[in-house]
Design a protein around this motif. Structure first.
Motif: not given
Length: 490
Positions: A262-263, A317-324, A330-334
């Motif tokens: 992980p992660p 950047r928009v898609e990166a933030q969406r994935l983050l 889901e309880g998995k901040p990077l």
């Protein structure tokens, strides 16, 4: 370099780090940091021709395949001796390659040797090699990763002694080793090519980790040459009036992800990091616009892939933030540590990348710099990392890219597992046809772009820069300087 080297004298090579080990199993035999010193001690069965990547024989006479490209025959040149007086022959090659496959050795090039099913000594100078599957580029595998042969009797007789005083058949003998300072090599008086080679009486490899100090030393005549992967060194060296040779290579500088931890066992985390960063901005800020930004395994115009081969994801950047945000929900901040090799350029680049990532929500990044010997052990041996900066510099997909990316390879320190990528790597290995290789590696590029096991941001260039008195310099594509012909200008 056209200038003829005169016999005699000494020369100083600057290296960014000391060697962790001097045997071909624990040293980086397919890595620019160690390969020139290994060549000094052991010579090379084959080496890669700089312009073409073609495997050329040195201590070998030939290496030929049958019609299937699965059975190969190696011929070793006659009358070569190790410095302990034992024969450099087919049996020595067999023992070395068997040991690379031995998991207890933990060889850094085990992935290359894993392709070998069995070997048979036909006569003292002939080795029959049967591969597990056809590989039309096995000679390149040998040149890149299996070229250095130690004395089997010396290693078996006194393993601890060998670690301090290695026994090879190379042009030089290690005569002094001041750890983390210098290695001194003196001319092998019984070198197989005769008394006229090597040209030099002595070569000193001096450890100097700071790239600016290295450049200043050579410009001032306090050193003679350095092999570098820095994007900024070539222009700086030319500005100082130094000679420069370069070899373009595959991948370059990249972030590598450990998919077994992980992660980054979640492909969304890998993709988020890639999308958060822009290779052009990294080149502008970290490399003063002196490098070549990239988002591909392959350099621009490479014949190994189609022109429309998909790049890796980048700069959204928009898609990166969406994935983050999705991962955080889901309880998995990077949250991860970015491992760096300890030198000033890597630190600047790594800190810039970390700073850019910290500008996003739901991501925490720490950086850790390790001495290069420790860093190599952490990434490639122990695989105790989450993400790491890596200069991955190879002249051909075979064997290093195959062994790093193939699912079951013992050298796959990324933990990347993708059946379609495996099939593409197998297809590229089986054929010598350029069109078929291109189709295979274009499919590989597609799978890598989808799964993001690594994220290249700077095209690879291996550079050697040197003072004007250096002659006989030949830089092989994987970063090895052939030490038998290196010398001073006549």
């Amino acid at each position: 370099m056209a200038a003829e080297a005169r016999p005699g004298g000494s020369l100083e090579v600057i290296s960014v780090s000391d060697m962790a080990k001097v045997d071909p199993f624990g040293a980086g035999s397919n890595y620019y940091l160690d390969s020139s010193r290994l060549n000094a001690m052991y010579d090379s069965l084959f080496y890669s021709e700089p312009k073409t990547g073609k495997a050329l024989p040195q201590t070998a006479e030939s290496l030929t395949a049958d019609a299937t490209a699965q059975v190969w025959t190696l011929k070793v040149k006659p009358d070569i001796k190790f410095t302990d007086g034992t024969a450099y022959d087919a049996a020595a090659v067999k023992w070395t390659w068997d040991e690379h496959k031995n998991p207890d050795r933990r060889s850094l090039v085990a992935g290359a040797a894993a392709a070998i099913d069995r070997t048979e000594v036909v006569d003292p100078l002939t080795l029959k090699i049967t591969l597990k599957a056809p590989n039309a580029a096995f000679d390149r595998v040998v040149a890149s990763s299996l070229a250095f042969i130690p004395s089997p009797s010396a290693m078996q007789k006194d393993p601890n002694g060998f670690a301090a005083k290695p026994v090879g058949a190379g042009p030089f003998v290690l005569s002094q080793w001041d750890r983390d300072s210098q290695m001194v090599f003196t001319k092998n008086p019984n070198y197989w090519q005769g008394p006229d080679l090597p040209k030099l009486d002595k070569v000193i490899f001096r450890v100097l980790s700071d790239s600016e100090q290295s450049l200043n030393s050579i410009a001032a005549g306090r050193g003679d040459l350095k092999v570098s992967v820095s994007a900024t060194d070539p222009a700086k060296a030319r500005d100082r009036g130094l000679g420069v040779q370069q070899a373009p290579v595959i991948v370059g500088e990249a972030i590598v992800f450990n998919a077994n931890k992980p992660p980054f066992d979640d492909p969304r985390a890998r993709k988020a990091v890639a999308l958060a960063l822009d290779p052009n901005e990294i080149n502008k800020v970290a490399f003063a616009n002196q490098g070549v930004p990239s988002s591909s395994l392959f350099p621009a115009g490479s014949p190994l892939v189609a022109p429309d081969a998909p790049p890796l994801p980048t700069a959204d950047r928009v898609e990166a933030q969406r994935l983050l945000d999705e991962l955080a929900a889901e309880g998995k901040p990077l949250n991860f540590t970015y491992l760096l090799p300890q030198n000033n350029q890597a630190t600047r680049t790594g800190e810039y990348i970390a700073t850019q990532l910290r500008g996003f929500k739901n991501i925490t990044v720490a950086t850790e710099a390790q001495a290069i010997v420790t860093y190599t052990n952490s990434t490639r041996v122990q695989r105790n990392y989450q993400a790491a900066m890596m200069n991955w510099l190879v002249s051909d997909m075979e064997p290093t890219a195959y062994s790093y990316l193939y699912s079951s390879s013992p050298s796959n320190f990324l933990g990347f597992k993708n059946p379609q990528a495996d099939a593409a790597l197998d297809q590229g290995r089986r054929t010598a046809d350029p069109a078929a290789r291109q189709a295979a590696y274009t499919e590989l590029a597609r799978q890598v772009a989808q799964d993001v096991p690594l994220w290249p941001y700077q095209e690879g260039r291996i550079t050697v820069y040197y003072g004007k008195t250096v002659a006989g310099l030949l830089l092989s594509n994987d970063g090895v300087v052939l030490m038998d012909r290196l010398g001073r200008r006549a």
